[in-house]
Write a protein that holds these residues in place. Sequence first.
Motif, PDB file in Angstrom:
ATOM      1  N   GLU A  84       0.803  -1.228   0.000  1.00 34.97           N
ATOM      2  CA  GLU A  84       0.000   0.000   0.000  1.00 34.97           C
ATOM      3  C   GLU A  84       0.834   1.274   0.000  1.00 34.97           C
ATOM      4  OE1 GLU A  84      -3.799  -0.303   2.450  1.00 34.97           O
ATOM      5  OE2 GLU A  84      -2.592  -1.978   3.207  1.00 34.97           O
ATOM      6  N   LEU A  85       2.031   1.241   0.596  1.00 35.02           N
ATOM      7  CA  LEU A  85       2.851   2.450   0.651  1.00 35.02           C
ATOM      8  C   LEU A  85       3.133   3.022  -0.730  1.00 35.02           C
ATOM      9  CD1 LEU A  85       5.447   1.486   3.398  1.00 35.02           C
ATOM     10  CD2 LEU A  85       3.679   3.226   3.563  1.00 35.02           C
ATOM     11  N   CYS A  86       3.376   2.170  -1.693  1.00 38.92           N
ATOM     12  CA  CYS A  86       3.714   2.632  -3.048  1.00 38.92           C
ATOM     13  C   CYS A  86       2.565   2.491  -4.041  1.00 38.92           C
ATOM     14  CB  CYS A  86       4.920   1.874  -3.578  1.00 38.92           C
ATOM     15  SG  CYS A  86       6.398   2.120  -2.604  1.00 38.92           S
ATOM     16  N   HIS A  87       1.763   1.453  -3.862  1.00 40.13           N
ATOM     17  CA  HIS A  87       0.713   1.178  -4.837  1.00 40.13           C
ATOM     18  C   HIS A  87      -0.643   1.750  -4.439  1.00 40.13           C
ATOM     19  CE1 HIS A  87       3.034  -1.571  -7.413  1.00 40.13           C
ATOM     20  NE2 HIS A  87       3.661  -1.896  -6.304  1.00 40.13           N
ATOM     21  N   GLY A  88      -0.812   2.070  -3.149  1.00 38.36           N
ATOM     22  CA  GLY A  88      -2.074   2.626  -2.687  1.00 38.36           C
ATOM     23  C   GLY A  88      -3.153   1.581  -2.434  1.00 38.36           C
ATOM     24  N   VAL A  89      -2.879   0.315  -2.764  1.00 40.56           N
ATOM     25  CA  VAL A  89      -3.827  -0.776  -2.518  1.00 40.56           C
ATOM     26  C   VAL A  89      -3.073  -1.971  -1.941  1.00 40.56           C
ATOM     27  CG1 VAL A  89      -5.470  -0.100  -4.324  1.00 40.56           C
ATOM     28  CG2 VAL A  89      -3.612  -1.662  -4.880  1.00 40.56           C
ATOM     29  N   LYS A  90      -3.818  -2.834  -1.254  1.00 39.12           N
ATOM     30  CA  LYS A  90      -3.203  -3.981  -0.577  1.00 39.12           C
ATOM     31  C   LYS A  90      -2.681  -5.039  -1.562  1.00 39.12           C
ATOM     32  CE  LYS A  90      -3.880  -6.833   3.416  1.00 39.12           C
ATOM     33  NZ  LYS A  90      -4.491  -6.734   4.720  1.00 39.12           N
ATOM     34  N   ASN A  91      -3.445  -5.314  -2.601  1.00 39.10           N
ATOM     35  CA  ASN A  91      -3.055  -6.323  -3.600  1.00 39.10           C
ATOM     36  C   ASN A  91      -2.999  -5.679  -4.978  1.00 39.10           C
ATOM     37  OD1 ASN A  91      -2.986  -8.620  -1.804  1.00 39.10           O
ATOM     38  ND2 ASN A  91      -5.211  -8.412  -1.689  1.00 39.10           N
ATOM     39  N   PRO A  92      -1.872  -5.048  -5.312  1.00 34.54           N
ATOM     40  CA  PRO A  92      -1.802  -4.289  -6.565  1.00 34.54           C
ATOM     41  C   PRO A  92      -1.795  -5.172  -7.806  1.00 34.54           C
ATOM     42  CG  PRO A  92       0.343  -4.363  -5.521  1.00 34.54           C
ATOM     43  CD  PRO A  92      -0.626  -5.005  -4.567  1.00 34.54           C
ATOM     44  N   THR A  93      -2.378  -4.641  -8.863  1.00 38.44           N
ATOM     45  CA  THR A  93      -2.344  -5.319 -10.161  1.00 38.44           C
ATOM     46  C   THR A  93      -1.722  -4.426 -11.219  1.00 38.44           C
ATOM     47  OG1 THR A  93      -4.579  -4.517 -10.634  1.00 38.44           O
ATOM     48  CG2 THR A  93      -4.392  -6.717  -9.654  1.00 38.44           C
ATOM     49  N   ALA A  94      -1.299  -3.220 -10.803  1.00 39.73           N
ATOM     50  CA  ALA A  94      -0.709  -2.263 -11.731  1.00 39.73           C
ATOM     51  C   ALA A  94       0.534  -1.644 -11.093  1.00 39.73           C
ATOM     52  CB  ALA A  94      -1.725  -1.177 -12.067  1.00 39.73           C
ATOM     53  N   PRO A  95       1.401  -1.036 -11.899  1.00 39.78           N
ATOM     54  CA  PRO A  95       2.581  -0.367 -11.336  1.00 39.78           C
ATOM     55  C   PRO A  95       2.184   0.730 -10.353  1.00 39.78           C
ATOM     56  CG  PRO A  95       2.760  -0.533 -13.729  1.00 39.78           C
ATOM     57  CD  PRO A  95       1.364  -0.959 -13.359  1.00 39.78           C
ATOM     58  N   ALA A  96       3.097   1.039  -9.464  1.00 38.95           N
ATOM     59  CA  ALA A  96       2.862   2.086  -8.465  1.00 38.95           C
ATOM     60  C   ALA A  96       2.748   3.447  -9.137  1.00 38.95           C
ATOM     61  CB  ALA A  96       3.994   2.104  -7.453  1.00 38.95           C
ATOM     62  N   ASN A  97       1.993   4.307  -8.538  1.00 33.40           N
ATOM     63  CA  ASN A  97       1.899   5.690  -8.986  1.00 33.40           C
ATOM     64  C   ASN A  97       3.022   6.447  -8.284  1.00 33.40           C
ATOM     65  OD1 ASN A  97       1.252   8.456  -9.279  1.00 33.40           O
ATOM     66  ND2 ASN A  97      -0.911   7.945  -9.528  1.00 33.40           N
ATOM     67  N   THR A  98       3.824   7.178  -9.020  1.00 32.50           N
ATOM     68  CA  THR A  98       4.983   7.843  -8.413  1.00 32.50           C
ATOM     69  C   THR A  98       4.601   8.950  -7.436  1.00 32.50           C
ATOM     70  OG1 THR A  98       5.246   9.313 -10.307  1.00 32.50           O
ATOM     71  CG2 THR A  98       6.526   7.276 -10.318  1.00 32.50           C
ATOM     72  N   LYS A  99       3.340   9.331  -7.386  1.00 30.28           N
ATOM     73  CA  LYS A  99       2.929  10.325  -6.385  1.00 30.28           C
ATOM     74  C   LYS A  99       3.156   9.798  -4.969  1.00 30.28           C
ATOM     75  CE  LYS A  99      -1.936   9.059  -5.859  1.00 30.28           C
ATOM     76  NZ  LYS A  99      -3.310   9.453  -6.039  1.00 30.28           N
ATOM     77  N   TYR A 100       3.171   8.467  -4.816  1.00 31.64           N
ATOM     78  CA  TYR A 100       3.378   7.880  -3.495  1.00 31.64           C
ATOM     79  C   TYR A 100       4.835   7.968  -3.044  1.00 31.64           C
ATOM     80  CZ  TYR A 100      -1.354   6.055  -3.908  1.00 31.64           C
ATOM     81  OH  TYR A 100      -2.707   5.957  -4.051  1.00 31.64           O
TER      82      TYR A 100
END
Length: 166
Positions: A84-100
Amino acid sequence: MKMKSNSKRFRVLIIGLCVGVIALLGGVIAAHSTEQDKPTVAAQTLQKHAVKEAVLEFVSHKVLGRVPLKDYHHKIHQNGENCELCHGVKNPTAPANTKYCANCHGTPKDVSDLWEKLHKDDKDHTINPHNSPHWGTDMPCDMCHREHEKSQFYCKTCHHFEYKVP
């Protein structure tokens, strides 16, 4: 249930084999070194550590199926358990948003200012990669920095200077 048991046995077997390879490599290195070309104790320790890290990384990623993380992020991301720190969700399916990235590293301007402060007397690094003449401080972090794979120096696609990108 039997399938899980076999899978667990396979993993234990692989881990055991990896430990054996580490021990074997250490013995081979020691046996083939003469007194004249024998590396220092520090060099031997670093070499053993590098082999151990490579084996542990292989076991972690390939055998146990964990997502690779940069060494310096292991503690923060609980060894890949906190996406969640980088992806914003617990189980990511897409690359992280660099805003994180800003959650821990500050704004792009903060990163640029820190780079300037750290390298103000460094004659080898005179161009701030976080304040590009082309992008300013607006270049997305993941143009160079990659968490789950080897980072790359984007500027090198056109320019001929080097930077080690973490």
